[in-house]
Design an enzyme around this catalytic site. Structure first.
Site, PDB file in Angstrom:
ATOM      1  N   GLY A  38      77.148  53.271  50.625  1.00 31.37           N
ATOM      2  CA  GLY A  38      75.741  52.883  50.800  1.00 31.37           C
ATOM      3  C   GLY A  38      75.057  53.759  51.823  1.00 31.37           C
ATOM      4  N   VAL A  39      74.968  53.259  53.075  1.00 32.17           N
ATOM      5  CA  VAL A  39      74.318  54.020  54.147  1.00 32.17           C
ATOM      6  C   VAL A  39      75.367  54.586  55.120  1.00 32.17           C
ATOM      7  CG1 VAL A  39      72.608  53.962  55.980  1.00 32.17           C
ATOM      8  CG2 VAL A  39      72.260  52.564  53.955  1.00 32.17           C
ATOM      9  N   GLN A  40      76.280  53.717  55.593  1.00 23.82           N
ATOM     10  CA  GLN A  40      77.319  54.205  56.515  1.00 23.82           C
ATOM     11  C   GLN A  40      78.375  55.021  55.774  1.00 23.82           C
ATOM     12  OE1 GLN A  40      78.113  54.339  59.844  1.00 23.82           O
ATOM     13  NE2 GLN A  40      76.022  53.655  60.174  1.00 23.82           N
ATOM     14  N   GLY A 101      78.838  42.129  50.467  1.00 26.88           N
ATOM     15  CA  GLY A 101      79.756  42.745  49.493  1.00 26.88           C
ATOM     16  C   GLY A 101      81.200  42.629  49.966  1.00 26.88           C
ATOM     17  N   HIS A 123      81.313  46.851  61.824  1.00 29.26           N
ATOM     18  CA  HIS A 123      80.538  45.705  62.294  1.00 29.26           C
ATOM     19  C   HIS A 123      81.531  44.571  62.507  1.00 29.26           C
ATOM     20  CE1 HIS A 123      76.967  43.604  63.093  1.00 29.26           C
ATOM     21  NE2 HIS A 123      76.532  43.323  61.891  1.00 29.26           N
TER      22      HIS A 123
HETATM   23  N1  LIG Z   1      73.350  50.741  57.587  1.00 29.34           N
HETATM   24  C1  LIG Z   1      73.787  51.285  58.713  1.00 29.34           C
HETATM   25  O1  LIG Z   1      73.377  52.385  59.073  1.00 29.34           O
HETATM   26  C2  LIG Z   1      74.832  50.595  59.553  1.00 29.34           C
HETATM   27  C3  LIG Z   1      74.901  50.880  60.920  1.00 29.34           C
HETATM   28  C4  LIG Z   1      75.977  50.385  61.671  1.00 29.34           C
HETATM   29  C5  LIG Z   1      76.912  49.561  61.029  1.00 29.34           C
HETATM   30  N2  LIG Z   1      76.777  49.255  59.700  1.00 29.34           N
HETATM   31  C6  LIG Z   1      77.805  48.433  59.051  1.00 29.34           C
HETATM   32  O2  LIG Z   1      78.473  49.238  58.089  1.00 29.34           O
HETATM   33  C7  LIG Z   1      78.877  48.447  56.967  1.00 29.34           C
HETATM   34  C8  LIG Z   1      78.266  49.040  55.716  1.00 29.34           C
HETATM   35  O3  LIG Z   1      76.856  48.898  55.817  1.00 29.34           O
HETATM   36  P1  LIG Z   1      75.830  49.732  54.937  1.00 29.34           P
HETATM   37  O4  LIG Z   1      74.478  49.449  55.469  1.00 29.34           O
HETATM   38  O5  LIG Z   1      76.305  51.112  54.770  1.00 29.34           O
HETATM   39  O6  LIG Z   1      75.997  48.916  53.586  1.00 29.34           O
HETATM   40  P2  LIG Z   1      75.168  49.075  52.271  1.00 29.34           P
HETATM   41  O7  LIG Z   1      74.390  50.330  52.257  1.00 29.34           O
HETATM   42  O8  LIG Z   1      74.453  47.819  51.988  1.00 29.34           O
HETATM   43  O9  LIG Z   1      76.455  49.202  51.318  1.00 29.34           O
HETATM   44  C9  LIG Z   1      76.344  49.163  50.059  1.00 29.34           C
HETATM   45  C10 LIG Z   1      77.716  49.528  49.478  1.00 29.34           C
HETATM   46  O10 LIG Z   1      78.423  48.321  49.209  1.00 29.34           O
HETATM   47  C11 LIG Z   1      78.676  48.266  47.797  1.00 29.34           C
HETATM   48  N3  LIG Z   1      78.660  46.864  47.365  1.00 29.34           N
HETATM   49  C12 LIG Z   1      77.796  45.889  47.742  1.00 29.34           C
HETATM   50  N4  LIG Z   1      78.140  44.723  47.159  1.00 29.34           N
HETATM   51  C13 LIG Z   1      79.241  44.973  46.418  1.00 29.34           C
HETATM   52  C14 LIG Z   1      80.089  44.160  45.617  1.00 29.34           C
HETATM   53  N5  LIG Z   1      79.846  42.851  45.436  1.00 29.34           N
HETATM   54  N6  LIG Z   1      81.154  44.752  45.012  1.00 29.34           N
HETATM   55  C15 LIG Z   1      81.400  46.061  45.173  1.00 29.34           C
HETATM   56  N7  LIG Z   1      80.643  46.881  45.912  1.00 29.34           N
HETATM   57  C16 LIG Z   1      79.575  46.330  46.539  1.00 29.34           C
HETATM   58  C17 LIG Z   1      77.541  49.087  47.200  1.00 29.34           C
HETATM   59  O11 LIG Z   1      77.816  49.486  45.914  1.00 29.34           O
HETATM   60  P3  LIG Z   1      76.604  49.491  44.833  1.00 29.34           P
HETATM   61  O12 LIG Z   1      75.614  50.509  45.291  1.00 29.34           O
HETATM   62  O13 LIG Z   1      77.288  49.821  43.586  1.00 29.34           O
HETATM   63  O14 LIG Z   1      75.990  48.125  44.885  1.00 29.34           O
HETATM   64  C18 LIG Z   1      77.504  50.259  48.197  1.00 29.34           C
HETATM   65  O15 LIG Z   1      78.548  51.151  47.978  1.00 29.34           O
HETATM   66  C19 LIG Z   1      78.391  47.027  57.264  1.00 29.34           C
HETATM   67  O16 LIG Z   1      79.430  46.328  57.885  1.00 29.34           O
HETATM   68  C20 LIG Z   1      77.256  47.256  58.251  1.00 29.34           C
HETATM   69  O17 LIG Z   1      77.006  46.137  59.065  1.00 29.34           O
HETATM   70  C21 LIG Z   1      75.754  49.759  58.958  1.00 29.34           C
END
Ligand SMILES: NC(=O)c1ccc[n+]([C@@H]2O[C@H](COP(=O)([O-])OP(=O)(O)OC[C@H]3O[C@@H](n4cnc5c(N)ncnc54)[C@H](OP(=O)(O)O)[C@@H]3O)[C@@H](O)[C@H]2O)c1
Length: 347
Positions: A38-40, A101, A123
């Protein structure tokens, strides 16, 4: 090393203290499986790959995100796999699905957490709120955390520019006796500038507070309140936007980032200094009760429950887009779009 922040001593790891070569040595026999793109996911996976680690990506197929991973150079069957296959191949499973997810995928991940593997989070959410998420790792794996303090997009951008976002790190469970080396090596590997120590509970409660507070929620609230007062008193949208947002992001915050608030104040007019020094405390006092209410809502798990409930819905993305559209189409941010276009560098 120990460093003093004000009067408080904390543990910090820098790149000088734990160089990339050492990180490569620690992880030389590991297969790092980044689950979720996704993003990370992209930020961490690409930085690890460019830093010379053995990385694979796990992502569900038939989703646009899979295509994004392919476009970024991950090769299906070689470095890009379905989630379960990646869980099987990885010795370190970086659980970077959305927090909702992670709940859905947990049974699959758990199945492949054989003794000695490491489960890595960015996280503290899943483990801290285990009553709500059901994420209870087996006792014979390391459970570690590296949480970059910023967006995955910034993590990658800053890495490419030769800079580094700072991250926190934590150990929830040290089953192998190697968890500290593993977590710090991963922190350096994903491109952190430096790492500061925390635990899962403190990471998640401070993070949920920060993003709801000054980093994202409170700042939009304060922008909107000031903009509305200026508009209600006859100021034009461009004037209200410039005095509320543009000057802050373009001129003042870079100065705060460079040398602190007092330095920014010292570089403004004496009239501005007087006013800012008089008014910051009334603003603190007016908003502190809201921050206390917010922290309480985080601590009691209410915020976690709300996130799980809303983010687990199948129409989550459409609903989110509606809410973002409301912000985008508000007069303040419409004015912002015009102001951004007028910046000389955009012409
Ligand atoms: N966003 C940030 O910059 C950031 C910063 C610091 C920490 N974090 C932490 O890093 C972790 C990841 O965050 P993120 O923001 O990168 O997440 P995100 O962008 O929302 O991640 C989406 C990912 O999860 C997959 N996914 C979601 N639901 C699913 C399911 N039911 N089955 C299978 N795959 C699924 C998505 O696949 P599809 O696209 O196919 O749905 C995609 O690969 C989290 O713990 C977050 O708190 C994030």
């Amino acid at each position: 090393m120990k460093l003093k922040f004000g009067n408080v001593e904390e543990n910090v790891v820098t790149r000088e203290e734990f160089p990339l070569e050492k990180a490569r040595e620690v992880l030389k026999n590991e297969v790092i499986a980044v689950l979720g793109y996704g993003v990370q996911g992209p930020g961490q996976a690409l930085n690890l790959k460019d830093n010379g680690f053995n990385v694979i990506v796990g992502q569900r197929k038939g989703s646009k995100t899979w295509d994004k991973a392919v476009a970024d150079g991950w090769v299906p069957g070689e470095t890009l796999f379905e989630l379960e296959e990646a869980c099987e191949k990885g010795t370190i499973l970086q659980f970077l699905l959305s927090d909702a997810g992670q709940i859905a995928l947990w049974p699959t991940v758990k199945k492949h957490l054989t003794p000695g593997k490491a489960l890595y989070f960015s996280h503290g959410f899943g483990v801290t709120y285990k009553e709500k998420t059901g994420i209870v790792p087996p006792a014979d794996v390391d459970v570690i955390l590296v949480a970059p303090k910023g967006s995955g997009t910034s993590l990658r951008r800053m890495f490419v520019e030769g800079r580094g976002l700072n991250s926190s790190y934590a150990i929830y469970q040290d089953a192998t006796g190697n968890a500290k080396d593993r977590v710090v090596a991963l922190g350096i590997g994903v491109g952190s500038g430096y790492l500061f120590e925390t635990d899962f509970y403190r990471e998640v409660t401070s993070d949920l507070t920060g993003e709801r507070g000054t980093l994202m929620g409170a700042i939009q609230g304060i922008f909107a309140a000031q903009y509305e007062v200026l508009r209600a008193n006859g100021h034009t949208p461009s004037e209200a936007f410039n005095e509320t947002v543009e000057e802050l992001t373009q001129s003042l915050m870079p100065l705060v980032a460079e040398n602190g608030m007092d330095w920014m104040y010292a570089n403004c007019s004496t009239t501005a200094q007087r006013g800012a020094l008089d008014w910051w405390k009334p603003f603190r006092d007016a908003t502190k009760p809201v921050f206390e209410e917010l922290y309480d809502s985080v601590k009691t798990g209410k915020e976690a429950q709300k996130s799980i409930d809303s983010n687990s819905k199948t129409d989550y993305r459409e609903k989110l887009e509606e809410e973002l559209k409301e912000l985008r189409e508000s007069e303040m941010w419409q004015a912002g779009a015009v102001v951004r276009q007028l910046r000389p560098e955009n012409n």
